[in-house]
Write an enzyme that holds these catalytic residues in place. Sequence first.
Site, PDB file in Angstrom:
ATOM      1  N   ASN A   9       0.874  -1.175   0.000  1.00 18.60           N
ATOM      2  CA  ASN A   9       0.000   0.000   0.000  1.00 18.60           C
ATOM      3  C   ASN A   9       0.913   1.227   0.000  1.00 18.60           C
ATOM      4  OD1 ASN A   9      -1.784   2.063   0.509  1.00 18.60           O
ATOM      5  ND2 ASN A   9      -2.231   1.439   2.628  1.00 18.60           N
ATOM      6  N   LYS A  11       0.093   4.257  -0.277  1.00 19.85           N
ATOM      7  CA  LYS A  11      -0.526   5.466   0.306  1.00 19.85           C
ATOM      8  C   LYS A  11      -0.270   6.657  -0.623  1.00 19.85           C
ATOM      9  CE  LYS A  11      -0.048   3.293   4.767  1.00 19.85           C
ATOM     10  NZ  LYS A  11      -0.015   3.400   6.213  1.00 19.85           N
ATOM     11  N   HIS A  96      -9.528   1.477   4.929  1.00 19.00           N
ATOM     12  CA  HIS A  96      -8.256   1.612   5.649  1.00 19.00           C
ATOM     13  C   HIS A  96      -8.458   2.574   6.822  1.00 19.00           C
ATOM     14  CE1 HIS A  96      -4.125   2.683   6.559  1.00 19.00           C
ATOM     15  NE2 HIS A  96      -3.778   1.557   5.953  1.00 19.00           N
ATOM     16  N   GLU A  98      -6.770   4.917   7.894  1.00 19.77           N
ATOM     17  CA  GLU A  98      -6.504   6.337   7.570  1.00 19.77           C
ATOM     18  C   GLU A  98      -7.711   6.977   6.888  1.00 19.77           C
ATOM     19  OE1 GLU A  98      -2.804   5.624   5.550  1.00 19.77           O
ATOM     20  OE2 GLU A  98      -1.878   5.097   7.460  1.00 19.77           O
ATOM     21  N   GLU A 165      -5.603  -4.990  10.692  1.00 18.68           N
ATOM     22  CA  GLU A 165      -4.574  -3.976  10.922  1.00 18.68           C
ATOM     23  C   GLU A 165      -4.819  -3.267  12.249  1.00 18.68           C
ATOM     24  OE1 GLU A 165      -2.536  -2.811   6.991  1.00 18.68           O
ATOM     25  OE2 GLU A 165      -4.149  -1.397   7.349  1.00 18.68           O
ATOM     26  N   GLY A 171       2.579   2.026  10.827  1.00 20.05           N
ATOM     27  CA  GLY A 171       3.556   3.102  10.661  1.00 20.05           C
ATOM     28  C   GLY A 171       4.306   3.460  11.933  1.00 20.05           C
ATOM     29  N   SER A 204       3.384  -2.383  10.360  1.00 12.75           N
ATOM     30  CA  SER A 204       4.838  -2.492  10.550  1.00 12.75           C
ATOM     31  C   SER A 204       5.417  -3.845  10.132  1.00 12.75           C
ATOM     32  CB  SER A 204       5.219  -2.147  11.989  1.00 12.75           C
ATOM     33  OG  SER A 204       4.869  -0.800  12.275  1.00 12.75           O
TER      34      SER A 204
HETATM   35  P1  PGA Z   1       2.833   0.113   7.668  1.00 12.94           P
HETATM   36  O1  PGA Z   1       1.351   0.398   7.076  1.00 12.94           O
HETATM   37  O2  PGA Z   1       3.293  -1.175   7.036  1.00 12.94           O
HETATM   38  O3  PGA Z   1       3.650   1.303   7.220  1.00 12.94           O
HETATM   39  O4  PGA Z   1       2.700  -0.005   9.145  1.00 12.94           O
HETATM   40  C1  PGA Z   1       0.433  -0.638   6.899  1.00 12.94           C
HETATM   41  C2  PGA Z   1      -0.855  -0.099   6.330  1.00 12.94           C
HETATM   42  O5  PGA Z   1      -1.238   1.025   6.674  1.00 12.94           O
HETATM   43  O6  PGA Z   1      -1.519  -0.775   5.517  1.00 12.94           O
END
Ligand code: PGA
Length: 241
Positions: A9, A11, A96, A98, A165, A171, A204
């Site tokens: 992803n 983003k 997601h 976010e 998640e 992140g 992560s």
């Molecule tokens: P990350 O993000 O691997 O940077 O923790 C995962 C995601 O948001 O799908």
Amino acid sequence: MRKIVIAGNWKMYKTRAESLEFLQGFMSCLTETPEEREVVLCVPFTSLELVSKNLHGGLVRLGAQNVHWQESGAYTGEISGPMLTEVGVRYVIIGHSERRQFFGETDETVNLRLKAAQKYGLIPILCVGETKAQRDAGETEAHIFSQLAQDLVDVDQTKLVIAYEPIWAIGTGDTCETKEANRVIGLIRSKLSNPNVPIQYGGSVKPENIDEVMAQPEIDGVLVGGASLESASFDRIVNYK
Ligand code: PGA
């Protein structure tokens, strides 16, 4: 047998030039990747067509990061299913954290987007997961079950991927213990009508923990943010041992 789906992803990262640079490094890493692993790159809208043309019909599938529920209309800033399939998109991330946190996405709109994705032939990757506060309050299971109950109304579970998640692990470098992720994913599976839905872990994921994550029996793949931006690290993830 449940399918293994390894998705990156991106983003809101990478211009078209940066996307191309990534692909030049990444595509050559896939020669040893077992064919049964589905590799998906969920890239920004502006890079979709470019990435599509440079996948050469190989192992990698193209993914988007959102889709609206209408075919067309006065929805400034949104994108429709036919616009995505026209450029070769096969998967789309929906719900997601976010999107839920910063853009007002609700379980109701997530449900609408899931059904629209399937209607236009896209496979949705539905994201669910708890905040740190919910985890600390012992509400993880109840929160995720509530998301599933609302998000999956009238959704076809034969054309679906789910990503667990935990929001506190996204992140942050703070990975959920693999056994705990495995436990929650088992619980998610127990709520589904189709036990063969691939369920990913996300949060992560990196070259240092991918082998341990994928060794867990309930975990069918990963959704990777930061570590999917560098071809060398995503290469190691896709080619986990
Ligand atoms: P990350 O993000 O691997 O940077 O923790 C995962 C995601 O948001 O799908």
